[in-house]
Scaffold this active site. Sequence first.
Site, PDB file in Angstrom:
ATOM      1  N   ALA A 136      21.655   7.561 -47.385  1.00  0.00           N
ATOM      2  CA  ALA A 136      21.685   6.124 -47.666  1.00  0.00           C
ATOM      3  C   ALA A 136      20.263   5.592 -47.539  1.00  0.00           C
ATOM      4  O   ALA A 136      19.407   6.220 -46.901  1.00  0.00           O
ATOM      5  CB  ALA A 136      22.593   5.437 -46.654  1.00  0.00           C
ATOM      6  N   GLU A 195      27.332  13.671 -48.119  1.00  0.00           N
ATOM      7  CA  GLU A 195      28.661  13.063 -48.292  1.00  0.00           C
ATOM      8  C   GLU A 195      29.002  12.931 -49.780  1.00  0.00           C
ATOM      9  O   GLU A 195      30.131  13.172 -50.201  1.00  0.00           O
ATOM     10  CB  GLU A 195      28.710  11.706 -47.577  1.00  0.00           C
ATOM     11  CG  GLU A 195      28.676  11.882 -46.065  1.00  0.00           C
ATOM     12  CD  GLU A 195      28.489  10.575 -45.305  1.00  0.00           C
ATOM     13  OE1 GLU A 195      27.503   9.868 -45.587  1.00  0.00           O
ATOM     14  OE2 GLU A 195      29.334  10.259 -44.450  1.00  0.00           O
ATOM     15  N   GLY A 247      24.266  10.483 -46.444  1.00  0.00           N
ATOM     16  CA  GLY A 247      25.057  10.070 -47.607  1.00  0.00           C
ATOM     17  C   GLY A 247      24.883  11.030 -48.779  1.00  0.00           C
ATOM     18  O   GLY A 247      25.743  11.087 -49.667  1.00  0.00           O
ATOM     19  N   GLU A 296      22.540  11.542 -39.360  1.00  0.00           N
ATOM     20  CA  GLU A 296      22.711  10.130 -38.998  1.00  0.00           C
ATOM     21  C   GLU A 296      22.519   9.877 -37.504  1.00  0.00           C
ATOM     22  O   GLU A 296      21.989   8.838 -37.100  1.00  0.00           O
ATOM     23  CB  GLU A 296      24.098   9.634 -39.424  1.00  0.00           C
ATOM     24  CG  GLU A 296      24.265   9.435 -40.924  1.00  0.00           C
ATOM     25  CD  GLU A 296      24.742  10.686 -41.653  1.00  0.00           C
ATOM     26  OE1 GLU A 296      24.616  11.795 -41.088  1.00  0.00           O
ATOM     27  OE2 GLU A 296      25.226  10.558 -42.787  1.00  0.00           O
TER      28      GLU A 296
HETATM   29  C1  3H9 Z   1      23.068   7.803 -44.117  1.00  0.00           C
HETATM   30  O1  3H9 Z   1      22.959   8.491 -45.081  1.00  0.00           O
HETATM   31  C2  3H9 Z   1      24.337   7.123 -43.735  1.00  0.00           C
HETATM   32  C3  3H9 Z   1      25.495   7.627 -44.527  1.00  0.00           C
HETATM   33  O2  3H9 Z   1      26.423   8.245 -43.679  1.00  0.00           O
HETATM   34  C4  3H9 Z   1      26.105   6.564 -45.390  1.00  0.00           C
HETATM   35  C5  3H9 Z   1      26.739   5.416 -44.667  1.00  0.00           C
HETATM   36  C6  3H9 Z   1      27.413   4.398 -45.533  1.00  0.00           C
HETATM   37  N1  3H9 Z   1      15.985   5.726 -46.819  1.00  0.00           N
HETATM   38  O3  3H9 Z   1       9.861  11.554 -44.538  1.00  0.00           O
HETATM   39  P1  3H9 Z   1       8.951  11.398 -45.694  1.00  0.00           P
HETATM   40  C7  3H9 Z   1      11.099   7.225 -47.123  1.00  0.00           C
HETATM   41  S1  3H9 Z   1      21.745   7.491 -43.098  1.00  0.00           S
HETATM   42  C8  3H9 Z   1      14.884   4.995 -47.066  1.00  0.00           C
HETATM   43  O4  3H9 Z   1       7.540  11.054 -45.416  1.00  0.00           O
HETATM   44  P2  3H9 Z   1       9.166  14.194 -46.303  1.00  0.00           P
HETATM   45  C9  3H9 Z   1      10.170   7.366 -45.940  1.00  0.00           C
HETATM   46  O5  3H9 Z   1      10.215   6.227 -45.116  1.00  0.00           O
HETATM   47  C10 3H9 Z   1      20.412   8.425 -43.810  1.00  0.00           C
HETATM   48  N2  3H9 Z   1      13.639   5.545 -47.091  1.00  0.00           N
HETATM   49  O6  3H9 Z   1       8.981  12.662 -46.674  1.00  0.00           O
HETATM   50  C11 3H9 Z   1       8.828   7.553 -46.627  1.00  0.00           C
HETATM   51  O7  3H9 Z   1       8.378   6.263 -47.020  1.00  0.00           O
HETATM   52  P3  3H9 Z   1       6.811   5.930 -47.007  1.00  0.00           P
HETATM   53  C12 3H9 Z   1      20.522   9.869 -43.532  1.00  0.00           C
HETATM   54  C13 3H9 Z   1      13.533   6.846 -46.858  1.00  0.00           C
HETATM   55  O8  3H9 Z   1       9.055  14.936 -47.559  1.00  0.00           O
HETATM   56  C14 3H9 Z   1       9.190   8.327 -47.897  1.00  0.00           C
HETATM   57  O9  3H9 Z   1      10.589   8.108 -48.100  1.00  0.00           O
HETATM   58  N3  3H9 Z   1      19.376  10.558 -44.027  1.00  0.00           N
HETATM   59  C15 3H9 Z   1      14.650   7.640 -46.593  1.00  0.00           C
HETATM   60  O10 3H9 Z   1       8.280  14.556 -45.160  1.00  0.00           O
HETATM   61  C16 3H9 Z   1       8.944   9.812 -47.795  1.00  0.00           C
HETATM   62  O11 3H9 Z   1       9.612  10.291 -46.630  1.00  0.00           O
HETATM   63  C17 3H9 Z   1      18.279  10.782 -43.270  1.00  0.00           C
HETATM   64  O12 3H9 Z   1      18.244  10.431 -42.123  1.00  0.00           O
HETATM   65  C18 3H9 Z   1      15.915   7.038 -46.582  1.00  0.00           C
HETATM   66  N4  3H9 Z   1      17.031   7.734 -46.368  1.00  0.00           N
HETATM   67  O13 3H9 Z   1      10.657  14.310 -45.747  1.00  0.00           O
HETATM   68  C19 3H9 Z   1      17.127  11.488 -43.953  1.00  0.00           C
HETATM   69  N5  3H9 Z   1      14.227   8.915 -46.382  1.00  0.00           N
HETATM   70  O14 3H9 Z   1       6.171   6.893 -47.942  1.00  0.00           O
HETATM   71  C20 3H9 Z   1      15.847  10.754 -43.692  1.00  0.00           C
HETATM   72  C21 3H9 Z   1      12.891   8.896 -46.519  1.00  0.00           C
HETATM   73  O15 3H9 Z   1       6.757   4.503 -47.438  1.00  0.00           O
HETATM   74  N6  3H9 Z   1      14.730  11.320 -44.369  1.00  0.00           N
HETATM   75  N7  3H9 Z   1      12.466   7.659 -46.808  1.00  0.00           N
HETATM   76  O16 3H9 Z   1       6.367   6.122 -45.593  1.00  0.00           O
HETATM   77  C22 3H9 Z   1      14.140  12.480 -44.019  1.00  0.00           C
HETATM   78  O17 3H9 Z   1      14.569  13.174 -43.121  1.00  0.00           O
HETATM   79  C23 3H9 Z   1      12.883  12.880 -44.734  1.00  0.00           C
HETATM   80  O18 3H9 Z   1      12.399  11.744 -45.407  1.00  0.00           O
HETATM   81  C24 3H9 Z   1      13.063  14.003 -45.785  1.00  0.00           C
HETATM   82  C25 3H9 Z   1      11.729  14.142 -46.615  1.00  0.00           C
HETATM   83  C26 3H9 Z   1      13.321  15.320 -45.063  1.00  0.00           C
HETATM   84  C27 3H9 Z   1      14.168  13.699 -46.733  1.00  0.00           C
END
Ligand code: 3H9
Length: 709
Positions: free
Chosen positions: A63, A110, A107, A130
């Site tokens: 999400a 999911e 998500g 999450e």
């Molecule tokens: C969820 O899904 C809830 C569900 O159950 C649904 C409920 C209804 N959203 O980390 P990076 C941005 S909760 C918004 O540097 P990498 C991040 O801030 C979510 N923004 O890259 C950054 O912005 P900036 C569950 C996001 O290659 C840019 O993208 N999912 C999101 O080192 C690049 O990110 C997670 O918790 C997001 N979801 O790593 C996964 N994700 O450039 C969270 C990233 O402006 N994300 N951004 O600073 C991660 O773990 C890592 O970003 C990922 C890539 C491994 C994907």
Amino acid sequence: MSELVTLSKDGDIAVITINNPPVNALSPGVPEGIVASVQAAQKDGSVKGIVLVGGGRTFIAGADIKEFGKITSGQKDRNVGLHPVLQVMEDCPKPIVCAIHGTAFGGGLETAMACHYRVAVASAQVGQPECKLGIIPGAGGTQRLPRLAGVAVAAEMCAFGDPVPAPRALQAGIIDKIIDGDLVAGAVAYAREMAASGKPSRRARDLTGKISDPKVNEAALAAGRDAVKKRSRGLLAPRKAIDAVEAASRLPFDQGIAKEAELFKECLFSDQSKALIHVFFGERAVAKIPGISKDLPLIPIKRAAVVGGGTMGGGITMNYANAGIPVLFKEISQEALDKGLGIIKKNYAATVSKGRLTQEQMDQRMALIEPVLTYDKFEEADIIVEAVFEEMALKKRVFTELDKIARPDAILASNTSTLNIDEIASATSRPAQVIGHHFFSPANVMRVIEIVRGKQSSPRVIATSMALAKKLNKVGILVGNCRGFLGNRMFHHYQREAQFLLEEGATVEQVDAVLYDYGMAMGPLAVGDLAGLDVSWRIRKEFKHLDPPGIRVPLVSDQLCELGRYGQKTGAGWYRYEAGNRTPLPDPQVQKIIEQTAAKAGIKRRAISTEEILERTLYSLVNEGANILAEGIALRAVDIDMLYILGYGYPAYRGGPMWYADTVGLKKVYAKVCEFEKQHGSLWAPSPLLKELAESGKTFADFDKSKGE
Ligand code: 3H9
């Protein structure tokens, strides 16, 4: 369809592609685009099956986390989330194959589980992270995952959030096939095969085989709850995640979804979730340095050198070897060199014995470390890190030597934790190349480097240091130069209050227990014993001349040091330790010293409350943090929060000291600081910035926003 989601065709298979860079988060427009595409493909008589794939570097990473703040602040209706979208997919009569590369997280997974089949490249990862954001999966993850993979796997994934590599996901039943070669082509072929099989599309919600044995489920849930107790002290979401998985094992799908929604909401609106989301964005925010362009050419770091083979030097050396960078490891005597190398070997061997490193990897890393007794090869190094004793004269001598042998473009970094980086730089003819790289102990484990910019450190040296931190798998936090920099300058106030509280009537165990229960990794006195009381003793002596006359100073720690009680390493400090055991044991001798000292100083001992311990220690951090912010030593309040979480064991679920103060309310914190100033004098002089924010009804988060973050 829309720019965010496109629909194309490969013969009789429709291909839906999500294009929401950088990570294809399910931002507004994406779920709507998926539904519209699925419905269009469903209507198209020439389409036999559907493939869902992420464009760019990854499948859906979850999400859009930015949206959660809008929901909790009331800016956005929580509505019904992703369920209707997933239901359209799951109910589609044509088989939908999800094609995963990069990460299918939260998500994203999911969404994948609402498809009928999942294929992935071998390097892909799936996960329900999450709980790291203080929430639980909220789009059916806790209900579909147990049906695909069983309760044990689902409980582990939902409660701890660690990524699962594709091969393991295949074994667990989360994905159906690993694709070698082109992912989309492989997924299209798989969709065609499933469509031709004539079998009805498989819906995860209908699967019951893996959750049908109550005994197996109960054992898995009990093991999950045990693990949460051990690994997730103080955290709400992991406990709720297990409750939600339990619902999957006991209730029909729709009722399980309703239970998940209730638990999700409870977590989302908690302070813990707000704090952990602050930490998620904080970790990324600290990498952004105003005034330093991202496009600045960096100094290539192909070879490193470390001066000093003690605990810190050894740990720093391991970081370079872990990142695949060859590193010279220098000591002044063969004996010291052998000792330092022996500790490095022992650390690696322990990781091998825990199964987290192979023997081959250990050998490769050891081969990158070259022990040396002279500076002979130092002109090859792109960076030299000094990690000798914390004494200015010694550090300056080392830097004078380095100035003679290092290449002109090499970075000269000091691992000092308190000393003036400009004075160290003045020992060289190239202060622009000098910078502080303050690692935290144990340096091979702790994930942060406090990067101290000197008056003349060049932008290129700063930018390279920040990028290097990432390469070493750390978070670099840029701070300004002052005594103790950001971290130890604040920590000095925290330690001081902890020790004053002892003199005023608290016990060592009481102070530590209160802060441990608040969520700190360790209490302040146990931390002192771990770090070595002699370290701060030496620093105190170095800076004694700067103490204003008549100022109150803690009276007990010097006495402990004079008795040779340096902490764990000498078997006694604030606590006593039994040989070979790090468990702190209360020591009546220390209590006696505290009481005698208080009596001699005329301090009347009294009962000290938990509330007072928390306020005196935590608000001392906040007040000094505000000074540090106002002086520009920290770029933003979030930098302070991240350094404290990653370097000082501050609980992430409290968001760091400055975020915590915002949570309490700055008016309340400021009023307490003023009260403490009346009771305890000028050490508690309120920070003008704290006063200003409190009086104008603002927060440290507002302060950061005003700085453009
Ligand atoms: C969820 O899904 C809830 C569900 O159950 C649904 C409920 C209804 N959203 O980390 P990076 C941005 S909760 C918004 O540097 P990498 C991040 O801030 C979510 N923004 O890259 C950054 O912005 P900036 C569950 C996001 O290659 C840019 O993208 N999912 C999101 O080192 C690049 O990110 C997670 O918790 C997001 N979801 O790593 C996964 N994700 O450039 C969270 C990233 O402006 N994300 N951004 O600073 C991660 O773990 C890592 O970003 C990922 C890539 C491994 C994907």
